[in-house]
Design a protein around this motif. Sequence first.
Motif, PDB file in Angstrom:
ATOM      1  N   LYS A  57      -8.393  -1.228  -1.737  1.00  0.00           N
ATOM      2  CA  LYS A  57      -8.817  -2.469  -2.388  1.00  0.00           C
ATOM      3  C   LYS A  57      -8.805  -3.650  -1.436  1.00  0.00           C
ATOM      4  CE  LYS A  57      -9.829  -5.000  -6.044  1.00  0.00           C
ATOM      5  NZ  LYS A  57     -11.121  -4.862  -6.750  1.00  0.00           N
ATOM      6  N   TRP A  58      -7.728  -3.791  -0.638  1.00  0.00           N
ATOM      7  CA  TRP A  58      -7.593  -4.980   0.217  1.00  0.00           C
ATOM      8  C   TRP A  58      -7.283  -4.653   1.681  1.00  0.00           C
ATOM      9  CZ3 TRP A  58      -4.126  -4.857  -4.184  1.00  0.00           C
ATOM     10  CH2 TRP A  58      -4.647  -5.494  -5.312  1.00  0.00           C
ATOM     11  N   GLY A  59      -6.324  -3.741   1.886  1.00  0.00           N
ATOM     12  CA  GLY A  59      -5.744  -3.555   3.212  1.00  0.00           C
ATOM     13  C   GLY A  59      -6.733  -3.317   4.333  1.00  0.00           C
TER      14      GLY A  59
ATOM     15  N   LYS B 137      -1.882  -9.409   8.653  1.00  0.00           N
ATOM     16  CA  LYS B 137      -2.382  -8.155   9.182  1.00  0.00           C
ATOM     17  C   LYS B 137      -2.566  -8.253  10.697  1.00  0.00           C
ATOM     18  CE  LYS B 137      -2.943  -6.089   5.164  1.00  0.00           C
ATOM     19  NZ  LYS B 137      -2.234  -4.863   4.790  1.00  0.00           N
TER      20      LYS B 137
ATOM     21  N   ARG C 167      -3.804  -0.063  -2.369  1.00  0.00           N
ATOM     22  CA  ARG C 167      -3.769  -1.300  -1.586  1.00  0.00           C
ATOM     23  C   ARG C 167      -4.723  -1.224  -0.393  1.00  0.00           C
ATOM     24  NH1 ARG C 167       1.455  -2.303   1.842  1.00  0.00           N
ATOM     25  NH2 ARG C 167       0.367  -0.661   2.991  1.00  0.00           N
ATOM     26  N   ASP C 168      -4.703  -0.097   0.311  1.00  0.00           N
ATOM     27  CA  ASP C 168      -5.589   0.033   1.471  1.00  0.00           C
ATOM     28  C   ASP C 168      -7.049   0.061   1.048  1.00  0.00           C
ATOM     29  OD1 ASP C 168      -3.536   0.013   3.288  1.00  0.00           O
ATOM     30  OD2 ASP C 168      -3.376   2.193   3.428  1.00  0.00           O
TER      31      ASP C 168
ATOM     32  N   VAL D  58       0.189   3.542  -4.913  1.00  0.00           N
ATOM     33  CA  VAL D  58       0.152   2.103  -4.623  1.00  0.00           C
ATOM     34  C   VAL D  58      -0.362   1.840  -3.211  1.00  0.00           C
ATOM     35  CG1 VAL D  58       1.586   0.042  -4.300  1.00  0.00           C
ATOM     36  CG2 VAL D  58       1.973   1.532  -6.276  1.00  0.00           C
ATOM     37  N   LEU D  59       0.107   2.635  -2.247  1.00  0.00           N
ATOM     38  CA  LEU D  59      -0.299   2.436  -0.858  1.00  0.00           C
ATOM     39  C   LEU D  59      -1.794   2.691  -0.669  1.00  0.00           C
ATOM     40  CD1 LEU D  59       2.690   4.094   1.053  1.00  0.00           C
ATOM     41  CD2 LEU D  59       2.247   1.654   0.712  1.00  0.00           C
TER      42      LEU D  59
END
Length: 280
Positions: free
Chosen positions: A36-38, A140, A33-34, A29-30
């Motif tokens: 795709k979006w983070g 962020k 997320r990074d 998940v982490l």
Amino acid sequence: MTDRIVCKPTPWFLLRAAAMLLMFGIFSVLFFRDGKWGYREQNLVYHLSKAFEQAKNEFKEKKDQMTPVDWRAYAAKRTIDFTHIDKESKQVIATPVPEGTPVPMPWPEILGDYEAMKAAPDQGQDKLFNDYLLQTNIKKEAPEELFTLRKINEQWVVFWFCLVLVLGALFMLLRTMGRKIAIDGEAFYPASGGKVPFADLARLDLRKWETKGLAFTWAKTPSGGERKLRIDGLTYGGFKKEDGEPAEQLMRRLKENFSGELIEYVTESEEPAKPAVPGS
């Protein structure tokens, strides 16, 4: 008829498998997320912070030469182009930012407010920028360096690797939960399934049983060959005294009915005495 001994998956194994599944799942998940979006969102914040810094410097130079109306008109023409100089190629390339971000992007409206810009130095260096992030619900923080497309792709590679581990751990958990090891007065029933009569067992390797709860046995096949069977006492049955040591009970029953080759470590006390040398 001898009672049947059944060794089901132990709580120790299930807890370990569930922990691995949870750990790899969180990592997946982490990294997703990074990738795709983070990282893209942090790149956006990085460029926004640079725009606020640039606006502060330009306002300092031009504030005495412009009226509030002039400054607003000037700020309305300024944009953020989201590019950076690549460290390796030294070329100007596009910075990965979230999908839907206008490129180039106009300066945030707050930077056109003459009074807000004038009061910003007295309120702290980052006050105006932090207020903007709060108003736009951007959570962020600006990174020290940009995240390149290569770094973002690395997150995707690790994500897929972790996802494979998640699926592997899930498969092992579900497969083991549906298995068991058993023995009765006629045969041994391995975790892989089937019934193996005691007469078909050719060898029994117990060298790892005392230290790792692991043993192997070889069973004869109709074709004249042998197949190797694994007996994992830590995974099936366990050795808890309060539970009656199910795995140890199964092994004792197996040894009682086994007539093939037994492989195990021999301690010094079990070694045969050396014959006396004549004349000594």
